[in-house]
Write an enzyme that holds these catalytic residues in place. Structure first.
Site, PDB file in Angstrom:
ATOM      1  N   GLY A  10      -6.600 -35.313  24.790  1.00 35.06           N
ATOM      2  CA  GLY A  10      -5.594 -34.282  24.020  1.00 35.06           C
ATOM      3  C   GLY A  10      -6.003 -33.187  23.742  1.00 35.06           C
ATOM      4  N   GLY A  13      -4.427 -29.640  22.477  1.00 41.98           N
ATOM      5  CA  GLY A  13      -3.736 -29.471  21.285  1.00 41.98           C
ATOM      6  C   GLY A  13      -4.408 -28.512  20.482  1.00 41.98           C
ATOM      7  CG  ASP A  36      -3.173 -32.516  26.586  1.00 43.59           C
ATOM      8  OD1 ASP A  36      -1.971 -32.931  26.805  1.00 43.59           O
ATOM      9  OD2 ASP A  36      -3.688 -32.245  25.487  1.00 43.59           O
ATOM     10  CE1 TYR A 144      -1.205 -38.104  12.551  1.00 46.69           C
ATOM     11  CE2 TYR A 144      -1.014 -37.377  10.267  1.00 46.69           C
ATOM     12  CZ  TYR A 144      -1.686 -37.287  11.521  1.00 46.69           C
ATOM     13  OH  TYR A 144      -2.673 -36.496  11.544  1.00 46.69           O
ATOM     14  CE  LYS A 148      -4.222 -39.526  12.990  1.00 50.52           C
ATOM     15  NZ  LYS A 148      -4.999 -39.721  14.215  1.00 50.52           N
TER      16      LYS A 148
HETATM   17  P1  NAD Z   1      -1.820 -31.646  18.654  1.00 44.38           P
HETATM   18  O1  NAD Z   1      -0.390 -32.160  18.565  1.00 44.38           O
HETATM   19  O2  NAD Z   1      -1.923 -30.227  18.650  1.00 44.38           O
HETATM   20  O3  NAD Z   1      -2.358 -32.139  20.117  1.00 44.38           O
HETATM   21  C1  NAD Z   1      -2.385 -33.384  20.685  1.00 44.38           C
HETATM   22  C2  NAD Z   1      -2.395 -33.234  22.201  1.00 44.38           C
HETATM   23  O4  NAD Z   1      -2.507 -34.677  22.584  1.00 44.38           O
HETATM   24  C3  NAD Z   1      -1.588 -32.295  22.986  1.00 44.38           C
HETATM   25  O5  NAD Z   1      -2.139 -31.519  23.483  1.00 44.38           O
HETATM   26  C4  NAD Z   1      -0.595 -33.393  23.615  1.00 44.38           C
HETATM   27  O6  NAD Z   1      -0.007 -32.884  24.754  1.00 44.38           O
HETATM   28  C5  NAD Z   1      -1.788 -34.616  23.767  1.00 44.38           C
HETATM   29  N1  NAD Z   1      -1.138 -35.902  24.069  1.00 44.38           N
HETATM   30  C6  NAD Z   1      -0.027 -36.337  23.741  1.00 44.38           C
HETATM   31  N2  NAD Z   1       0.182 -37.775  23.912  1.00 44.38           N
HETATM   32  C7  NAD Z   1      -0.782 -37.758  24.978  1.00 44.38           C
HETATM   33  C8  NAD Z   1      -0.808 -39.035  25.865  1.00 44.38           C
HETATM   34  N3  NAD Z   1      -0.082 -40.008  26.207  1.00 44.38           N
HETATM   35  N4  NAD Z   1      -2.123 -38.872  26.836  1.00 44.38           N
HETATM   36  C9  NAD Z   1      -2.860 -37.710  26.741  1.00 44.38           C
HETATM   37  N5  NAD Z   1      -2.704 -36.590  25.807  1.00 44.38           N
HETATM   38  C10 NAD Z   1      -1.438 -36.702  25.088  1.00 44.38           C
HETATM   39  O7  NAD Z   1      -2.620 -32.361  17.662  1.00 44.38           O
HETATM   40  P2  NAD Z   1      -3.794 -31.750  16.851  1.00 44.38           P
HETATM   41  O8  NAD Z   1      -3.415 -30.920  15.663  1.00 44.38           O
HETATM   42  O9  NAD Z   1      -4.953 -31.057  17.901  1.00 44.38           O
HETATM   43  O10 NAD Z   1      -4.574 -32.998  16.291  1.00 44.38           O
HETATM   44  C11 NAD Z   1      -5.565 -34.000  17.151  1.00 44.38           C
HETATM   45  C12 NAD Z   1      -5.869 -35.115  16.465  1.00 44.38           C
HETATM   46  O11 NAD Z   1      -6.458 -34.683  14.991  1.00 44.38           O
HETATM   47  C13 NAD Z   1      -4.691 -36.109  16.253  1.00 44.38           C
HETATM   48  O12 NAD Z   1      -5.147 -37.418  16.025  1.00 44.38           O
HETATM   49  C14 NAD Z   1      -4.342 -35.877  14.600  1.00 44.38           C
HETATM   50  O13 NAD Z   1      -3.693 -36.673  14.079  1.00 44.38           O
HETATM   51  C15 NAD Z   1      -5.682 -35.357  13.958  1.00 44.38           C
HETATM   52  N6  NAD Z   1      -5.395 -34.404  12.961  1.00 44.38           N
HETATM   53  C16 NAD Z   1      -5.067 -33.187  12.958  1.00 44.38           C
HETATM   54  C17 NAD Z   1      -4.710 -32.370  11.918  1.00 44.38           C
HETATM   55  C18 NAD Z   1      -4.089 -31.087  12.076  1.00 44.38           C
HETATM   56  O14 NAD Z   1      -4.121 -30.384  10.948  1.00 44.38           O
HETATM   57  N7  NAD Z   1      -4.111 -30.372  13.220  1.00 44.38           N
HETATM   58  C19 NAD Z   1      -4.971 -32.800  10.658  1.00 44.38           C
HETATM   59  C20 NAD Z   1      -5.659 -34.406  10.701  1.00 44.38           C
HETATM   60  C21 NAD Z   1      -5.691 -34.973  11.682  1.00 44.38           C
HETATM   61  C1  AKB Z   2      -0.077 -33.243   9.474  1.00 45.28           C
HETATM   62  O1  AKB Z   2       0.429 -32.325   8.676  1.00 45.28           O
HETATM   63  O2  AKB Z   2       0.713 -34.348  10.019  1.00 45.28           O
HETATM   64  C2  AKB Z   2      -1.484 -33.152  10.118  1.00 45.28           C
HETATM   65  C3  AKB Z   2      -2.379 -33.842   8.989  1.00 45.28           C
HETATM   66  C4  AKB Z   2      -2.815 -33.413   7.825  1.00 45.28           C
HETATM   67  O3  AKB Z   2      -2.731 -34.984   9.711  1.00 45.28           O
HETATM   68  N1  AKB Z   2      -1.851 -31.531   9.894  1.00 45.28           N
END
Ligand code: NAD
Ligand code: AKB
Length: 314
Positions: A10, A13, A36, A144, A148
């Site tokens: 991932g 992302g 990714d 979601y 988690k």
């Molecule tokens: P994002 O959606 O920006 O990135 C996720 C990446 O995973 C994308 O690039 C997507 O192409 C890739 N992906 C999706 N399906 C896939 C697959 N089957 N195989 C390989 N790659 C795949 O998400 P993010 O914001 O970077 O979040 C990353 C992690 O952090 C997630 O688990 C998310 O739940 C967690 N998280 C994020 C936030 C936030 O605010 N960004 C907050 C809490 C938790």
């Molecule tokens: C979302 O809004 O889904 C994420 C998170 C807090 O996990 N940024």
């Protein structure tokens, strides 16, 4: 330079881009493989090895790990809260099966460490709204959040049963300028900066007084690296650690932006994401992370806003 060989799943992302770049400065460019489904993000292009991977394809993942001598995996691929509600079955499958594939391979191949992020989305409307503690009532209402919450217990299970050194953080909403957010409820706090600079106007999909826990990406990346570097005996929580740095509402962040762009204006048109935001805590108690591995944030609302605007203007 450290010796581990790292796989970031991932990597294209919002978090993956910055985490991959940070890991490459610590472990060496060739020792951090970005993987990714998508094409490599612009910032990752030419910055080191990239492999196209679907984490749901366990055989391909296993082969990649063995063939490249991977010792640590950062597994970030998931569907976030807002996109998850649009396709709950798909979100559940990806968020759960992806994690189980990684954990199962980690166990069989005796990988040294795994990072998997959880979220403040594990909490639901029955959890305390203010200073939500590490251990409390947890009744998530989004697919979601449910994924988690279940994922946290799978991580704990693989640690307890098989000794897999898997570590996790419950990230708040993350704010960044290098990469776009991927479909969360907290995404407004990134969009608002782009719209403020481009149009001096933003229509927010949450109500003005919706307080949510947030964090600037440099703090989130540092928290991740510090958690992963900490000696195993300091990691007492094997589900996932609360971490926190700031909490604000759309109105508060808009006032902070107005200090830099005086004619910026905001209106509010809440949509389905309001219900998700209303189910989450407004602030988080992260004293366990502070005590166990010395977590401390650097950015608050004012310093984050200043840095975001400065970098987006470049
Ligand atoms: P994002 O959606 O920006 O990135 C996720 C990446 O995973 C994308 O690039 C997507 O192409 C890739 N992906 C999706 N399906 C896939 C697959 N089957 N195989 C390989 N790659 C795949 O998400 P993010 O914001 O970077 O979040 C990353 C992690 O952090 C997630 O688990 C998310 O739940 C967690 N998280 C994020 C936030 C936030 O605010 N960004 C907050 C809490 C938790
Ligand atoms: C979302 O809004 O889904 C994420 C998170 C807090 O996990 N940024």
């Amino acid at each position: 330079m450290k010796k581990d060989k790292i796989l970031v799943i991932g990597a294209c992302g919002q978090i993956g881009v910055e985490l991959t770049l940070a890991l490459r400065t610590i472990y060496g460019v060739e020792n951090v493989i970005a993987a990714d489904l998508r094409e490599p993000n612009q910032l990752l292009q030419g910055s080191g090895p990239y492999i196209s991977l679907d984490v749901m394809n366990k055989e391909a993942l296993w082969e990649l790990i063995v063939d490249n001598g991977i010792t640590q995996v950062y597994h970030l691929a998931a569907l976030l809260s807002a996109t998850g509600e649009k396709n709950p079955q798909f979100a559940w499958n990806l968020n759960m099966q992806g994690l189980l594939n990684v954990l199962e391979i980690a166990k069989k191949e005796k990988l040294s460490k795994i990072f998997w992020p959880s979220s403040i989305a594990v909490f639901g409307s029955t959890s305390p709204k203010q200073n939500c503690p590490q251990q409390t009532i947890i009744e998530p209402t989004t697919v979601y959040g449910i994924s988690k919450h279940a994922g946290e217990f799978w991580c704990n299970y693989f640690f307890m049963q098989y000794g897999v050194d898997v570590r996790s953080l419950r990230y708040p909403g993350l704010i960044s300028y290098k990469s776009e957010p991927g479909g969360g409820t907290t995404d407004y706090a990134v969009e608002i900066f782009h719209h403020a600079l481009k149009n001096k106007y933003y229509e927010c999909f949450l109500k003005e007084d919706t307080y949510l826990p947030m964090m600037y990406m440099p703090d989130a990346i540092r928290a991740t690296l510090e958690l992963m570097e900490a000696p195993a005996e300091k990691i007492k929580v094997r589900t996932s650690y609360n971490i926190s740095s700031m909490s604000f509402s759309p109105k508060e962040i808009s006032l902070e932006i107005k200090k830099h762009i005086p004619d910026f204006s905001i209106t509010y048109k809440p949509d389905y994401r309001q219900t998700i935001a209303d189910s989450w805590p407004q602030s988080i108690d992260d004293s366990t992370a502070r005590n166990d591995w010395d977590w401390k944030e650097k950015y608050d609302l004012a310093t984050m806003t200043n840095d975001m605007l400065k970098n987006l203007k470049l």
